[in-house]
Structures are given as structure tokens and as C-alpha cells.
Design a protein around this motif. Structure first.
Motif, short mmCIF file in Angstrom:
data_model
loop_
_atom_site.label_atom_id
_atom_site.label_comp_id
_atom_site.label_asym_id
_atom_site.label_seq_id
_atom_site.Cartn_x
_atom_site.Cartn_y
_atom_site.Cartn_z
N PRO A 47 -0.52 -1.53 -5.91
CA PRO A 47 0.06 -0.55 -6.82
C PRO A 47 1.33 0.05 -6.26
O PRO A 47 1.71 -0.20 -5.11
CB PRO A 47 -1.05 0.50 -6.92
CG PRO A 47 -1.66 0.49 -5.54
CD PRO A 47 -1.61 -0.95 -5.09
N GLY A 48 1.97 0.88 -7.07
CA GLY A 48 3.18 1.56 -6.62
C GLY A 48 3.80 2.34 -7.75
O GLY A 48 3.32 2.30 -8.90
N ASN A 49 4.88 3.04 -7.45
CA ASN A 49 5.57 3.81 -8.48
C ASN A 49 6.36 2.86 -9.40
O ASN A 49 6.28 1.64 -9.27
CB ASN A 49 6.48 4.87 -7.86
CG ASN A 49 7.55 4.26 -6.95
OD1 ASN A 49 7.91 3.09 -7.10
ND2 ASN A 49 8.05 5.04 -6.01
N ARG A 50 7.11 3.44 -10.31
CA ARG A 50 7.79 2.59 -11.29
C ARG A 50 8.84 1.68 -10.65
O ARG A 50 9.15 0.61 -11.17
CB ARG A 50 8.43 3.44 -12.39
CG ARG A 50 9.49 4.43 -11.91
CD ARG A 50 10.05 5.17 -13.10
NE ARG A 50 11.15 6.06 -12.72
CZ ARG A 50 12.12 6.43 -13.55
NH1 ARG A 50 12.12 5.98 -14.79
NH2 ARG A 50 13.07 7.22 -13.15
N TYR A 51 9.38 2.08 -9.50
CA TYR A 51 10.37 1.24 -8.81
C TYR A 51 9.68 0.02 -8.20
O TYR A 51 10.20 -1.10 -8.28
CB TYR A 51 11.10 2.05 -7.74
CG TYR A 51 11.90 3.20 -8.32
CD1 TYR A 51 13.15 2.97 -8.89
CD2 TYR A 51 11.39 4.50 -8.32
CE1 TYR A 51 13.87 4.01 -9.45
CE2 TYR A 51 12.11 5.55 -8.87
CZ TYR A 51 13.35 5.30 -9.44
OH TYR A 51 14.06 6.33 -10.00
N GLY A 75 8.45 0.72 -0.80
CA GLY A 75 9.24 0.64 -2.01
C GLY A 75 9.80 -0.72 -2.36
O GLY A 75 9.21 -1.77 -2.05
N ILE A 76 10.95 -0.70 -3.01
CA ILE A 76 11.61 -1.91 -3.47
C ILE A 76 11.86 -2.86 -2.31
O ILE A 76 11.70 -4.09 -2.43
CB ILE A 76 12.95 -1.57 -4.16
CG1 ILE A 76 12.73 -0.61 -5.32
CG2 ILE A 76 13.65 -2.83 -4.64
CD1 ILE A 76 14.02 0.03 -5.84
N VAL A 118 0.85 -1.19 0.00
CA VAL A 118 0.00 0.00 0.00
C VAL A 118 0.88 1.24 0.00
O VAL A 118 1.61 1.49 0.98
CB VAL A 118 -0.92 0.02 1.23
CG1 VAL A 118 -1.73 1.30 1.27
CG2 VAL A 118 -1.85 -1.19 1.21
N PRO A 119 0.87 2.02 -1.09
CA PRO A 119 1.68 3.25 -1.13
C PRO A 119 1.26 4.21 -0.02
O PRO A 119 0.09 4.24 0.39
CB PRO A 119 1.36 3.83 -2.52
CG PRO A 119 0.87 2.68 -3.32
CD PRO A 119 0.15 1.79 -2.34
N GLY A 120 2.20 4.98 0.45
CA GLY A 120 1.89 5.93 1.51
C GLY A 120 2.67 7.21 1.38
O GLY A 120 2.89 7.91 2.36
N GLY A 121 3.11 7.53 0.17
CA GLY A 121 3.95 8.71 -0.05
C GLY A 121 3.15 9.98 -0.11
O GLY A 121 2.73 10.54 0.91
N THR A 122 2.89 10.47 -1.34
CA THR A 122 2.18 11.75 -1.48
C THR A 122 0.72 11.61 -1.11
O THR A 122 0.06 12.60 -0.81
CB THR A 122 2.29 12.26 -2.93
OG1 THR A 122 1.74 11.27 -3.82
CG2 THR A 122 3.74 12.52 -3.31
N LYS A 159 8.26 -5.70 -8.55
CA LYS A 159 7.25 -6.78 -8.66
C LYS A 159 7.50 -7.62 -9.90
O LYS A 159 7.42 -8.85 -9.86
CB LYS A 159 5.85 -6.18 -8.71
CG LYS A 159 5.34 -5.65 -7.37
CD LYS A 159 4.00 -4.96 -7.50
CE LYS A 159 2.90 -5.87 -7.96
NZ LYS A 159 1.60 -5.17 -8.09
N GLN A 160 7.81 -6.97 -11.01
CA GLN A 160 8.06 -7.71 -12.24
C GLN A 160 9.28 -8.61 -12.10
O GLN A 160 9.27 -9.77 -12.55
CB GLN A 160 8.24 -6.74 -13.41
CG GLN A 160 6.95 -6.02 -13.80
CD GLN A 160 7.18 -4.92 -14.81
OE1 GLN A 160 8.24 -4.29 -14.85
NE2 GLN A 160 6.18 -4.68 -15.65
#
Length: 427
Positions: A207-211, A184-185, A125-129, A216-217
Motif C-alpha cells: 500500500p501507499g499514498n496517492r503518489y 515513496g515514488i 511498506v509505508p513508514g510515515g505517520t 505503481k500504476q
């Protein structure tokens, strides 16, 4: 937004190109961090948590007391809203259970399948902006309904190690007891490989940013499964002369405010609606707290005038949007023609944000055209379908010769023998 008027079919693919980010070196740098986490475990997780999030404390696991205290930090109004959303999400996903049915494919041959929960799942779970506590509900409640035995949630802390209380409250409602202050990573690596603190899981969601996406990939290549390919958010709005320009503009901006990299598309058959909507976009944009990010997304976005509803649907299906809003007359009938989309919002009073938060559908959806081949997160995402078959003596007498003939034709003698030896014992 870039404007196009009746572009020929030959130009559609070019017009609908999504923003591309520079990924040179991305997978190499992400891969090197993942390798450190694989080797050094918690030590590497803490190192990168301090580097990227500024938190230098040693405690990775959020305590039960912190989760309980989070409830006291939220207003009653917000808690009530989260409870309503959780109830709707739970009700919709619980309805997705399929009854087990046994099928006799021929006399004496019975086949069926059983749904079995993935035992260990990891949620990011993103928690940045933006603290996406709604994502906790979208990921955690289906896992709970499916019956996953171990649910691990990772989310980035602030520099003092605090997690947004709404995230912790939503986790509590979803029955999640293992919450880690890791982002993150390093969060993806910890869940994929396991550390002394973080359990290894069998599938990672979120979900998350490109990093995060790259991580995940990479781990999905050989270490753990992931929910789907995902990227920046997107919406496509189909609107005709019956649409309200202010509504349409608000829907476009609701996705544009995710920031640069996101993309919004307007398709319309009405020149007046197109002009009025673009004016509304400019007016509403000026008062958004995230104006800069939304402006960045709008630079890569399109407003396209087409000649017919059929053309709009053809272009939408080509684009395969994450979110599709049908702001047209007879929207329910038009929805029947949708082939490629993550989630569809029907009619003038169904904003995309309803699905993001509280209608009950899941907001974790395929982006970047992956809706052509992937579904959004649903109950099936958390379960496996194990097939069973049972053959009686009479059934084998009937089906056995078919198996023998096919195995022999494929030059697989042992396959044939497994049947032949049984048939001979029945003589």
C-alpha cells in the motif's frame, strides 16, 4: 457521518460515492520523477530521498547489524505479539497451496499445471505517520512460503536514516535480507527499473499514498506487474438490533483514523442502533490521538437506515467494501450471501483489526470498489500457474483431426500443418 433513512434504490449509487481526490497533474509529476530514476538510478533515488524524507546519507541498504540490533530495541511483549501474528499469517497462507493434479482430458491427452514462484518481488511498506510493520508480515511471509528467490523491501527512513525497529524485526521474521531505506515514488521506481543498489523485480506489492499508488500504476503499464489497484482504507458495517453500538462505533473509527480519504459506512435496520452508534462515535472520537484525521474521514462517511437484511446485503454488494463486518444475528449464514468484498468479519466479536494484525488473513486488500474484480493478496499473488500437456501417438490420432478442422476454419494453415505432418508420419 451523513445520515440517510430508507433511500430509494435509484439514489444508492450517489449516496455510496467514495471521496475523490484532485489528481490533476499527479501522474505527470510522478511520471517525471520515475523517468529521472530510470535514467539516473541511485543518484535520483538519493536526491528524492533527501527531498521527501530529509535523509541525506548515502547508505540505502540496511545492514545486517541494523536488523539484528532492531530486536534489542523492542519490548518482549511486542516481539511476542509479532511472533504470534506471524505464526497465524504463515499457517493460513501455507494452507493455500494446491496439489498438482494431472487430468486425462481424453485417452492419450494429459494436461496439468504447476505452481511456480515469481522469482523476484518487491515489497513497499509505508513508514510515515504510522510504521506499518504488520504489512511486512502480510507481504513478506507469503513470498517466503511461495519460494520467491529474491525479496526486496523498501520503506522510508527518518531524517537520520533510521527505520522503525518493528519493521526490521518483522522483516527478519519473514526471512527478508534486502531492506532499503527508500520511500515513496523513488522506491517504486527503483524496484521497477533496478539501480546499482536496488535489484529490479518482476512484481511490486504494498500500500501507499496517492503518489505511491500512481507510481505503481505507471510502472505497471510496461515495466513490472503490481498486486492490485489500491487506495484509502474503507469499512462497511452491517448491524441489526443485536449489535453493540460501542463495538460498531469502534469498528467504524478503526478505519476512519487512517485519515481523510478513507470512508466508513454503517448499514442498519434498527433506528435505535443507528442513533446509539452515532453517539458512541462522537464519544470515542474525542479520545483518539488521531481525532483530526478520523474527523476528516467521517465527513465523507454514511450511516444508512434500511428496511431489511436483504437490502443491507444488496447495498453492501453494490459498494464492494474492502472490509465488511457482519454484526448481525446468524452472521455466518448471512456471510454466504456476500458477493463483493475484500475480507469479511463474521459476528459481534470479530473486529476488523483482527485481520489487520493477527488472525492470519491478509490485510492487503482491494479498495475503491475493486473488490468486484480483484482478490486481496494471497499465496497465488506470488506464484504463476504454468500449464503442461503431453499427447501420445494414439492421443494425436484422436485429437488431431479436431485441431486440423478448427485451424482450417480460422485460416491458420501453419497451425493445421503442425498436426498434419505428425499424423502423416504415423501412417
Amino acid at each position: 457521518m451523513q445520515r440517510f433513512v430508507n433511500p430509494p434504490l435509484s439514489e444508492w449509487a450517489t449516496i455510496l460515492q467514495r471521496p475523490e481526490s484532485d489528481v490533476s497533474g499527479l501522474y505527470e509529476s510522478v511520471g517525471s520523477i520515475l523517468e529521472e530514476i530510470r535514467k539516473d538510478g541511485d543518484m535520483a533515488v538519493r536526491r528524492y530521498t533527501e527531498k521527501f524524507d530529509g535523509y541525506a546519507g548515502g547508505d540505502l541498504l540496511v545492514t545486517p547489524q541494523e536488523i539484528e540490533r532492531a530486536e534489542t530495541l523492542l519490548s518482549d511483549e511486542l516481539k511476542s505479539a509479532i511472533q504470534v501474528a506471524a505464526g497465524n499469517v504463515e499457517k493460513f497462507h501455507a494452507s493455500q497451496w494446491q496439489l498438482q493434479t494431472k487430468v486425462e482430458t481424453q485417452p492419450g491427452v494429459t494436461c496439468w499445471q504447476k505452481s511456480v514462484a515469481i522469482e523476484k518481488v518487491g515489497l513497499y511498506v509505508p513508514g510515515g505517520t504510522a510504521p506499518l510493520f504488520s504489512t511486512v508480515l502480510m507481504l513478506g511471509l507469503p513470498a517466503k512460503i511461495a519460494g520467491c528467490k529474491e525479496i526486496v523491501l523498501c520503506t522510508p527512513p527518518d531524517k537520520d536514516g533510521r527505520i522503525n525497529p518493528a519493521i526490521l524485526y518483522a522483516a527478519s521474521l519473514a526471512g527478508i535480507r534486502q531492506v532499503f531505506r527508500i520511500g515513496g515514488i523513488q522506491a517504486i521506481g527503483a524496484m521497477a527499473y533496478g539501480t546499482d543498489s536496488v535489484p529490479k523485480v518482476y512484481k511490486i506489492f504494498g500500500p501507499g499514498n496517492r503518489y505511491v499508488t500512481a507510481a505503481k500504476q505507471l510502472v505497471s503499464l510496461k515495466d513490472t506487474a503490481i498486486d492490485m489497484p489500491a487506495g484509502p482504507s474503507e469499512v462497511l458495517v452491517m448491524a441489526d438490533e443485536t449489535a453493540n453500538p460501542a463495538f460498531v462505533a469502534a469498528d467504524l473509527l478503526s478505519q476512519a483514523e487512517h485519515g481523510a480519504g478513507s470512508q466508513v459506512i454503517l448499514l442498519t435496520t434498527s433506528p435505535q442502533l443507528l442513533d446509539q452508534t452515532l453517539v458512541e462515535v462522537e464519544n470515542q472520537l474525542k479520545v483518539l490521538p488521531r481525532e483530526a484525521g478520523a474527523s476528516g474521514a467521517l465527513n465523507d462517511s454514511r450511516a444508512i437506515l434500511l428496511t431489511s437484511l436483504d437490502e443491507m446485503m444488496q447495498m453492501s454488494n453494490l459498494y464492494a467494501p474492502e472490509h465488511l463486518i457482519l454484526s448481525v444475528k446468524n452472521a455466518a449464514g448471512v456471510a454466504e450471501k456476500v458477493i463483493n468484498a475484500g475480507s469479511v468479519f463474521i459476528g459481534h466479536y470479530t473486529p476488523e483489526s483482527a485481520g489487520d494484525y493477527a488472525s492470519g488473513t491478509n490485510h492487503t486488500l482491494p479498495t475503491y470498489g475493486h473488490a468486484r474484480a480483484f482478490s486481496g493478496v494471497n499465496l497465488d499473488s506470488y506464484i504463476r500457474k504454468i500449464t503442461f500437456q503431453e499427447i501420445t501417438e494414439e492421443g494425436l490420432k484422436s485429437l488431431g483431426p479436431v485441431i486440423e478442422k478448427m485451424a482450417e476454419a480460422e485460416l491458420l494453415q501453419a497451425h493445421k500443418n503442425a498436426v498434419t505432418i505428425r499424423l502423416e508420419s504415423l501412417k
